[in-house]
Design a protein around this motif. Structure first.
Motif, short mmCIF file in Angstrom:
data_model
loop_
_atom_site.label_atom_id
_atom_site.label_comp_id
_atom_site.label_asym_id
_atom_site.label_seq_id
_atom_site.Cartn_x
_atom_site.Cartn_y
_atom_site.Cartn_z
N GLY A 169 29.52 -28.45 -18.02
CA GLY A 169 29.72 -26.84 -17.49
C GLY A 169 30.65 -27.29 -16.37
N LEU A 170 30.31 -28.40 -15.43
CA LEU A 170 31.09 -28.52 -14.61
C LEU A 170 32.48 -28.73 -14.55
CD1 LEU A 170 28.50 -30.85 -12.25
CD2 LEU A 170 28.95 -28.39 -12.14
N ALA A 171 32.68 -29.28 -15.70
CA ALA A 171 34.18 -29.57 -16.04
C ALA A 171 34.76 -28.54 -16.75
CB ALA A 171 34.24 -30.85 -17.06
N ARG A 172 33.96 -27.22 -17.06
CA ARG A 172 34.41 -26.05 -17.63
C ARG A 172 35.26 -26.44 -19.00
NH1 ARG A 172 34.66 -21.69 -14.43
NH2 ARG A 172 34.32 -22.00 -12.15
N MET A 173 34.21 -27.29 -19.70
CA MET A 173 34.68 -27.49 -21.32
C MET A 173 34.65 -26.16 -22.12
SD MET A 173 32.38 -29.95 -23.66
CE MET A 173 32.94 -30.40 -25.49
N PRO A 174 35.67 -26.00 -22.83
CA PRO A 174 35.61 -25.06 -23.72
C PRO A 174 34.42 -24.60 -24.57
CG PRO A 174 37.70 -26.24 -23.92
CD PRO A 174 36.75 -26.98 -23.09
N PHE A 175 33.77 -23.54 -24.17
CA PHE A 175 32.43 -23.09 -24.76
C PHE A 175 32.24 -23.39 -26.11
CE2 PHE A 175 28.97 -19.96 -25.81
CZ PHE A 175 27.87 -20.68 -25.12
N HIS A 176 33.08 -23.10 -27.01
CA HIS A 176 33.30 -23.23 -28.50
C HIS A 176 33.07 -24.76 -28.94
CE1 HIS A 176 37.33 -23.45 -28.08
NE2 HIS A 176 37.54 -24.05 -29.15
N ILE A 177 33.75 -25.55 -28.21
CA ILE A 177 33.52 -26.84 -28.49
C ILE A 177 32.54 -27.32 -28.10
CG2 ILE A 177 34.75 -29.35 -28.05
CD1 ILE A 177 37.46 -27.74 -27.43
N PHE A 178 31.88 -27.12 -26.92
CA PHE A 178 30.64 -27.46 -26.22
C PHE A 178 29.66 -27.19 -27.37
CE2 PHE A 178 26.74 -25.97 -24.14
CZ PHE A 178 26.08 -27.20 -23.82
N LEU A 179 29.59 -25.85 -27.94
CA LEU A 179 28.64 -25.59 -28.95
C LEU A 179 28.47 -26.27 -30.30
CD1 LEU A 179 28.77 -21.38 -28.84
CD2 LEU A 179 27.00 -23.17 -28.02
N ILE A 180 29.79 -26.66 -30.86
CA ILE A 180 29.87 -27.53 -31.78
C ILE A 180 29.37 -28.94 -31.68
CG2 ILE A 180 31.63 -28.36 -33.49
CD1 ILE A 180 33.34 -26.15 -33.22
N TYR A 181 29.75 -29.46 -30.70
CA TYR A 181 29.52 -30.93 -30.40
C TYR A 181 27.97 -31.02 -30.16
CZ TYR A 181 34.23 -32.81 -30.30
OH TYR A 181 35.28 -33.50 -30.65
N THR A 182 27.43 -30.31 -29.25
CA THR A 182 25.90 -30.10 -28.89
C THR A 182 25.30 -29.63 -30.39
OG1 THR A 182 26.45 -29.22 -26.83
CG2 THR A 182 24.25 -28.75 -27.45
N ALA A 183 25.58 -28.67 -31.06
CA ALA A 183 24.68 -28.67 -32.40
C ALA A 183 24.65 -29.68 -33.22
CB ALA A 183 25.44 -27.22 -33.07
#
Length: 239
Positions: A169-183
């Protein structure tokens, strides 16, 4: 000011049922143990998809709660005759919960920013959550060293798993990429826990031991696979 107030409201919502005194490190550890024990006792009597999702949301946020007491017992119960739980749905709802908790960390970090996050980590309430600026820095360094894939790999690393969403979040990682990797990372971790629960039942000592060991083994295998892919790519370019 508004951001600080919002953060305090969110924390209050999580801690309304809990009365704590964090004057010493020993007191904090004792309070957390008592809180976890009470929640585990409640969970044993109310084990369903919604309670799995709720507790995994808490586990994946900044509040200290072990996923080892959520998924393995549910998986063990799901394979018993007459159980209302399904083994695969336990994994699905646990992953949904983990994703929700990760989103909470991501959004808070994105909106509040680094100064407030670090200040909160060293505050009295942050210490109660077993946070510290050193732990946040460790997670942030891990994210910077491994890039976006750290939100996947980090879900398998003890001590990093719950916090890796904050540097994203601090690095403003693209949200959709964050969701995919986290899931993907959370799903893999929950599969590990469910299999352990299926094998050893609700024996917490064995669950904790095997969860950490298998997590490291999978990290090693992923590392080997990564090196192999890089080596093959380099070899093809030379040809």
């Amino acid at each position: 000011m508004k951001k600080t107030v919002l953060l305090l409201i969110l924390i209050a919502l999580f801690f309304i049922p809990v009365s704590v005194d964090a004057r010493t490190t020993t007191d904090t550890a004792a309070v957390e143990t008592t809180w976890v024990d009470k929640v585990v006792g409640w969970y044993d009597e109310n084990m369903n998809y919604w309670s799995i999702t709720a507790l995994m949301t808490i586990e994946s946020s900044f509040i200290p709660f072990p996923s080892e007491v959520v998924v393995p017992p549910a998986a063990a119960l799901s394979v018993q005759e007459g159980s209302k739980l399904n083994f695969f749905l336990v994994i699905v709802f646990a992953t949904i919960g983990a994703l929700l908790g990760a989103i909470i960390n991501y959004v808070l970090a994105l909106w509040l920013g680094r100064p407030i996050i670090y200040k909160f980590a060293d505050s009295r309430i942050g210490r109660l959550c077993l946070l510290s600026s050193e732990k946040i820095k460790k997670a942030e360094d891990y994210f910077n060293d491994h890039g976006k894939t750290s939100t996947f790999i980090g879900r398998l690393v003890p001590g990093i798993r719950q916090l890796i969403s904050i540097p994203a979040g601090l690095a403003r990682m693209p949200f959709h990429i964050f969701l995919i990797y986290t899931a993907l990372g959370a799903g893999l971790w929950n599969i590990i826990l469910a299999i352990i629960g299926y094998i050893v039942g609700d024996n917490m000592e064995l669950i904790t031991y095997y969860a950490h060991e298998i997590g490291y083994i999978i990290l090693g295998l992923l590392g080997v696979a990564f090196v192999y892919l890089i080596a093959r790519k380099v070899y093809r370019k030379k040809r």
